[in-house]
Enzyme design. Structure first.
Site, PDB file in Angstrom:
ATOM      1  N   CYS A 162       0.354   3.524   3.004  1.00 26.12           N
ATOM      2  CA  CYS A 162       0.961   2.919   4.198  1.00 26.12           C
ATOM      3  C   CYS A 162       2.466   3.175   4.211  1.00 26.12           C
ATOM      4  O   CYS A 162       3.038   3.491   5.263  1.00 26.12           O
ATOM      5  CB  CYS A 162       0.704   1.417   4.227  1.00 26.12           C
ATOM      6  SG  CYS A 162      -1.053   0.967   4.213  1.00 26.12           S
ATOM      7  N   CYS A 183       0.842  -1.210   0.000  1.00 28.47           N
ATOM      8  CA  CYS A 183       0.000   0.000   0.000  1.00 28.47           C
ATOM      9  C   CYS A 183       0.879   1.262   0.000  1.00 28.47           C
ATOM     10  O   CYS A 183       1.621   1.491   0.949  1.00 28.47           O
ATOM     11  CB  CYS A 183      -0.892  -0.046   1.232  1.00 28.47           C
ATOM     12  SG  CYS A 183      -1.622   1.524   1.716  1.00 28.47           S
TER      13      CYS A 183
END
Length: 94
Positions: A25, A22
């Protein structure tokens, strides 16, 4: 340690659900590291990869990542998903 034990392990626990794939992230990783340094032992900050902790993510009803959930005495008191400034995240922990 299961998820319930984890969120009850300290008076204040911040859990971040993330995934290695991600991009949001990834951008939050250095922010979370900085916040960890600033709060020291006062708050337990735990990062859980949703791919390796699917049961915990399900138990916490995580719908998107990164997701941050703050627990005080085992009770959820704050939750937010997405990228955020370190100062904002830190303000939730004081």
């Amino acid at each position: 340690m299961n998820y319930t034990e984890l969120i009850n392990s300290r008076p204040e626990v911040l859990v971040e659900f993330f995934a290695t794939w991600c991009p949001h992230c990834q951008r939050m990783m250095p922010v979370v590291e900085q916040v960890k340094e600033l709060v020291g032992d006062r708050v337990s900050i735990v990062q859980l990869d949703i791919d390796q902790n699917q049961d915990a993510a399900s138990e916490a009803d995580v719908q998107s990542i990164p997701s941050f959930i703050l627990y005080k005495d085992g009770k959820e008191v704050w939750r937010q998903s997405g990228e955020m400034e370190g100062d904002y995240l830190l303000s939730k922990l004081s």
